[in-house]
Structure formats: structure tokens, C-alpha cells
Design a protein around this motif. Sequence first.
Motif, mmCIF file in Angstrom:
data_model
loop_
_atom_site.group_PDB
_atom_site.id
_atom_site.type_symbol
_atom_site.label_atom_id
_atom_site.label_comp_id
_atom_site.label_asym_id
_atom_site.label_seq_id
_atom_site.Cartn_x
_atom_site.Cartn_y
_atom_site.Cartn_z
ATOM 1 N N GLY A 109 2.558 -2.399 2.810
ATOM 2 C CA GLY A 109 2.400 -1.775 1.427
ATOM 3 C C GLY A 109 2.122 -1.473 0.628
ATOM 4 O O GLY A 109 1.820 -0.880 -0.376
ATOM 5 N N PHE A 113 3.516 1.620 -1.967
ATOM 6 C CA PHE A 113 3.115 1.863 -3.582
ATOM 7 C C PHE A 113 2.048 3.341 -4.058
ATOM 8 O O PHE A 113 2.885 3.825 -4.748
ATOM 9 N N ALA A 151 -2.963 -3.747 -3.720
ATOM 10 C CA ALA A 151 -1.255 -4.313 -4.087
ATOM 11 C C ALA A 151 -1.253 -4.372 -1.964
ATOM 12 O O ALA A 151 -0.657 -5.825 -2.036
ATOM 13 N N ASP A 155 -0.306 -8.236 -1.089
ATOM 14 C CA ASP A 155 0.659 -8.767 -0.323
ATOM 15 C C ASP A 155 0.300 -9.193 1.395
ATOM 16 O O ASP A 155 1.213 -10.751 1.760
ATOM 17 N N THR A 206 7.657 -6.037 -4.452
ATOM 18 C CA THR A 206 7.410 -4.988 -3.781
ATOM 19 C C THR A 206 7.976 -3.769 -3.815
ATOM 20 O O THR A 206 8.413 -2.303 -4.306
ATOM 21 N N SER A 210 8.491 -0.629 -6.707
ATOM 22 C CA SER A 210 8.384 0.292 -6.052
ATOM 23 C C SER A 210 9.548 1.630 -6.650
ATOM 24 O O SER A 210 9.608 2.495 -6.752
#
Length: 315
Positions: A109, A113, A151, A155, A206, A210
Motif C-alpha cells: 500500500g 501511494f 495510507a 490499508d 486505493t 493512485s
Amino acid sequence: MRTWNNTKVSNFILMGLGDSAEMQLALSLLFLLIYLTTVLGNLCMIMIIRLDFQLHTPMYFFLTHLSFIDLSYSSVITPKTLQNLLTSNKNISFNGCFSQLYFFVLFAGAEIFLLSAMAYDRYVAICKPLQYPIIMSSRLCWTLLAGSYVAGLLDSSVNVICMSRLTFCHSNIIHHFFCDTSPMLALSCKDTNDTEMMIFILAGSTLMLSLITIAMSYVSILATILKMKSTSGKQKAFSTCASHLLGVTIFYGTMIFTYLKPKKSYSLGKDQVASVFYTIVIPMLNPLIYSLRNKEVKNAFFRVMLKRMGSRKIK
């Protein structure tokens, strides 16, 4: 297959990547070579960027942490996979399995990002070059980096909390080489629709957030490049983005293939191949992609080596 009725399991058995001893030996040698290359490549990338002052820029700041994340989530998966391939003991404890799942989702995760942050950095560098030093300040870089890790942490926390509410009683055999959500959901004796939906929404949002950030950045970059009159300027702009775009395409392609699809289309063989690619192979490829296609990294490597050799001669 051994059934467990309504008894909760205390450990799992990872049964993936071939049944024959010859295949497991071949895979273990291949994965060991890949893992050693991953460790060496990412550590070298981190050290070169740290030691060469000319690479102390936002782009290489993010690249340092990309190498750290690749090294971390590969280390979460590969050593245990090698143990399973080389020994008859394929057990992993209940807590160990959930810990592996937690840290894998955390680092994966965070990388998602971080790749978005790197795309934004390229957007500012090409579309707003005069404002680049002001916009991409040290404070913003650390904020984007911290946001990536937070983030990933959120997650992984939500993912593991949802999974931990399930009762695993059908079997303790995971038909995969690491503790991942889809093969673990198959072991639950409770209805998993709500959990699957939650994880699907989380993974989908997610990835889409992104991807939208990356797509918007590169659309703006492409528009700016097409307006350039200088051919050399266009080539330089393309070269600065090529490595990142290649890394994004490989990483997101395998992630989307694995996670953003209905449960009915789950295929053990195809999903294992995709999983091997993004958990074991991609962490090895990233330092190669960002170094072999990057003259600045190559030049920095030679500068660091010459500096080290010179310091030894002086001594």
C-alpha cells in the motif's frame, strides 16, 4: 483434504508452487538468486543516493524509499517461501500468517501511494520547472512520504481486522506460497461476502486513487512535452519519466490482475504466477529499471567508487 469441522486452527500450511521435489529445488534456486539480487540492488541504490550529493533531490529521495519498501516487502515473503521450498516444514503459525499479511499489505500500500508521489514530482519538474524548488520543498516531500506510509498502515490494519473476524475451520491448508487474502478467505466457515466486499472496495479505491493521480500527472506531462519545440528537451523529458512509467505499468498491471476481479475468476495457477511477479520479481526489477536507464545514477555510482578508491589510496 483434512477438515476441521468447527475447531479453530492454530497454524496454517502453505502449499504452493509445485509438488515435485525437482520443481521445488529449481524454484528455490531461482528465488534465492532473485532475492540476493533484490537485496544487493536495492541496498546499492540506497547507498549511492545517500553518498552522492548530486542525487539529493526530491526524485531520488522518493527513489530511496521505493528501494527500502521493495526490499522490505520482498523480505516479508521470500525468506519464508524459500524455507517452504527447501524443507518439509511448511507450517506457519496463526499469528505469523497474519503478521505476514499485515506487513505485506502495509508495504504494498505504501508503494502504491509512493509511486503517485513520484508521478507528482515528475509533473512539477516538467510542467513547472521554475517553481520546482519551491513546490517540492523538503517539507512537502516528507509529508508525501509520511502520507504513503500512513495510507499503507491504514490499508493493512483494516485488511487484517476484517480477516481476523473470520473463523477458519474448513481446513488449515492455504493453497498459496504466502498468506494472502483470497486463499485465506476460502478457508473460512463463515459467510465472507461482507469481508470480500470491504477488502475489494479498499483495494479498489486505493489503486484507483493512485492511478487517477498518476494518469492526471502524465496527461499534463505529455501535453507539456508536445508543446516543446526543442527535440533534445523532449527527449530529456521523456527519459526522466520512462523509468517511472515502466515501473508503474509492471506493478499496477499485476496488482490489478490479481485483486480487482471477481472471486469466481480466481485461478490458482495464474494468480500464483502474478503473485510471484509482484512479490518477488518486481522488487528486483525496480533498481535495475531506475539505474540501467538512468545516466545520473550510473554517473553517481562511478563518482562514489572513484571517491572510495581515492580515499583508500590516501590512507
